[in-house]
Write a protein that holds these residues in place. Structure first.
Motif, PDB file in Angstrom:
ATOM      1  N   LEU A  42     -22.351  38.997   1.824  1.00 44.50           N
ATOM      2  CA  LEU A  42     -22.794  38.066   0.778  1.00 44.50           C
ATOM      3  C   LEU A  42     -23.795  37.060   1.344  1.00 44.50           C
ATOM      4  N   THR A  43     -23.543  36.587   2.553  1.00 45.19           N
ATOM      5  CA  THR A  43     -24.465  35.663   3.200  1.00 45.19           C
ATOM      6  C   THR A  43     -25.815  36.323   3.445  1.00 45.19           C
ATOM      7  N   VAL A  44     -25.794  37.565   3.926  1.00 43.71           N
ATOM      8  CA  VAL A  44     -27.036  38.292   4.179  1.00 43.71           C
ATOM      9  C   VAL A  44     -27.809  38.494   2.880  1.00 43.71           C
ATOM     10  N   ILE A  45     -27.104  38.825   1.827  1.00 45.46           N
ATOM     11  CA  ILE A  45     -27.753  39.027   0.525  1.00 45.46           C
ATOM     12  C   ILE A  45     -28.385  37.729   0.042  1.00 45.46           C
ATOM     13  N   GLU A  46     -27.631  36.655   0.114  1.00 47.18           N
ATOM     14  CA  GLU A  46     -28.150  35.363  -0.339  1.00 47.18           C
ATOM     15  C   GLU A  46     -29.321  34.908   0.518  1.00 47.18           C
ATOM     16  N   THR A  47     -29.226  35.088   1.819  1.00 46.93           N
ATOM     17  CA  THR A  47     -30.315  34.714   2.716  1.00 46.93           C
ATOM     18  C   THR A  47     -31.560  35.522   2.395  1.00 46.93           C
ATOM     19  N   GLY A  48     -31.379  36.800   2.114  1.00 50.62           N
ATOM     20  CA  GLY A  48     -32.501  37.659   1.745  1.00 50.62           C
ATOM     21  C   GLY A  48     -33.156  37.202   0.456  1.00 50.62           C
ATOM     22  N   LYS A  49     -32.345  36.781  -0.510  1.00 49.64           N
ATOM     23  CA  LYS A  49     -32.886  36.289  -1.775  1.00 49.64           C
ATOM     24  C   LYS A  49     -33.685  35.016  -1.540  1.00 49.64           C
ATOM     25  N   LEU A  50     -33.155  34.138  -0.703  1.00 49.70           N
ATOM     26  CA  LEU A  50     -33.847  32.889  -0.404  1.00 49.70           C
ATOM     27  C   LEU A  50     -35.161  33.183   0.310  1.00 49.70           C
ATOM     28  N   ALA A  51     -35.131  34.083   1.274  1.00 51.16           N
ATOM     29  CA  ALA A  51     -36.345  34.433   2.008  1.00 51.16           C
ATOM     30  C   ALA A  51     -37.384  35.044   1.078  1.00 51.16           C
ATOM     31  N   ALA A  52     -36.956  35.884   0.161  1.00 51.85           N
ATOM     32  CA  ALA A  52     -37.883  36.501  -0.788  1.00 51.85           C
ATOM     33  C   ALA A  52     -38.524  35.439  -1.680  1.00 51.85           C
ATOM     34  N   LYS A  53     -37.743  34.476  -2.120  1.00 50.02           N
ATOM     35  CA  LYS A  53     -38.261  33.390  -2.957  1.00 50.02           C
ATOM     36  C   LYS A  53     -39.253  32.541  -2.169  1.00 50.02           C
ATOM     37  N   GLN A  54     -38.929  32.229  -0.919  1.00 51.82           N
ATOM     38  CA  GLN A  54     -39.827  31.434  -0.083  1.00 51.82           C
ATOM     39  C   GLN A  54     -41.142  32.181   0.160  1.00 51.82           C
ATOM     40  N   LEU A  55     -41.065  33.467   0.386  1.00 54.80           N
ATOM     41  CA  LEU A  55     -42.263  34.272   0.597  1.00 54.80           C
ATOM     42  C   LEU A  55     -43.109  34.315  -0.669  1.00 54.80           C
ATOM     43  N   GLU A  56     -42.464  34.467  -1.811  1.00 55.95           N
ATOM     44  CA  GLU A  56     -43.188  34.462  -3.093  1.00 55.95           C
ATOM     45  C   GLU A  56     -43.896  33.127  -3.304  1.00 55.95           C
ATOM     46  N   ASP A  57     -43.202  32.019  -3.050  1.00 56.69           N
ATOM     47  CA  ASP A  57     -43.804  30.697  -3.194  1.00 56.69           C
ATOM     48  C   ASP A  57     -44.979  30.514  -2.230  1.00 56.69           C
ATOM     49  N   PHE A  58     -44.831  30.979  -0.993  1.00 57.04           N
ATOM     50  CA  PHE A  58     -45.900  30.890   0.000  1.00 57.04           C
ATOM     51  C   PHE A  58     -47.128  31.663  -0.463  1.00 57.04           C
ATOM     52  N   ARG A  59     -46.914  32.859  -0.965  1.00 58.63           N
ATOM     53  CA  ARG A  59     -48.038  33.685  -1.424  1.00 58.63           C
ATOM     54  C   ARG A  59     -48.744  33.039  -2.615  1.00 58.63           C
ATOM     55  N   LYS A  60     -47.976  32.456  -3.524  1.00 54.28           N
ATOM     56  CA  LYS A  60     -48.582  31.759  -4.662  1.00 54.28           C
ATOM     57  C   LYS A  60     -49.414  30.579  -4.180  1.00 54.28           C
ATOM     58  N   GLN A  61     -48.898  29.849  -3.206  1.00 54.35           N
ATOM     59  CA  GLN A  61     -49.604  28.700  -2.660  1.00 54.35           C
ATOM     60  C   GLN A  61     -50.896  29.164  -1.994  1.00 54.35           C
ATOM     61  N   GLN A  62     -50.844  30.264  -1.253  1.00 56.80           N
ATOM     62  CA  GLN A  62     -52.038  30.787  -0.589  1.00 56.80           C
ATOM     63  C   GLN A  62     -53.085  31.235  -1.595  1.00 56.80           C
ATOM     64  N   ASN A  63     -52.650  31.820  -2.700  1.00 57.45           N
ATOM     65  CA  ASN A  63     -53.582  32.271  -3.741  1.00 57.45           C
ATOM     66  C   ASN A  63     -54.226  31.096  -4.465  1.00 57.45           C
ATOM     67  N   ASN A  64     -53.529  29.981  -4.533  1.00 67.84           N
ATOM     68  CA  ASN A  64     -54.058  28.804  -5.230  1.00 67.84           C
ATOM     69  C   ASN A  64     -54.911  27.921  -4.327  1.00 67.84           C
ATOM     70  N   THR A  65     -54.867  28.149  -3.026  1.00 66.39           N
ATOM     71  CA  THR A  65     -55.631  27.356  -2.085  1.00 66.39           C
ATOM     72  C   THR A  65     -57.050  27.915  -1.988  1.00 66.39           C
ATOM     73  N   LYS A  66     -58.029  27.031  -2.174  1.00 69.22           N
ATOM     74  CA  LYS A  66     -59.429  27.429  -2.112  1.00 69.22           C
ATOM     75  C   LYS A  66     -60.020  26.916  -0.801  1.00 69.22           C
ATOM     76  N   PHE A  67     -60.684  27.787  -0.085  1.00 71.00           N
ATOM     77  CA  PHE A  67     -61.319  27.394   1.170  1.00 71.00           C
ATOM     78  C   PHE A  67     -62.794  27.250   0.970  1.00 71.00           C
TER      79      PHE A  67
END
Length: 67
Positions: A42-67
């Motif tokens: 259960l801990t591994v599953i929850e940690t995986g869900k959290l990691a997936a959410k963090q990765l999704e948020d990171f990717r969204k942030q990268q897509n919204n960042t203009k260089f």
């Protein structure tokens, strides 16, 4: 895992006699190990869900960042 815990529990309570202390001890250990494995999974599953959410948020942030 609930089924496995139920099997061990029933065997521990209903299918061992007073003179089968070694068997009861092994069943008790098995019952407890199943609980620990369940909690770990259960801990591994929850940690995986959290990691997936963090990765999704990171990717969204990268897509919204203009260089």
């Amino acid at each position: 895992m609930g089924t496995l815990k139920k099997i061990y529990s029933e065997a521990l309570l209903d299918k061992t006699g007073a003179k089968e202390s070694d068997t009861r001890e092994k069943l008790w250990i098995a019952y407890n190990v199943v609980g620990k494995v369940e909690q770990h999974l259960l801990t591994v599953i929850e940690t995986g869900k959290l990691a997936a959410k963090q990765l999704e948020d990171f990717r969204k942030q990268q897509n919204n960042t203009k260089f």
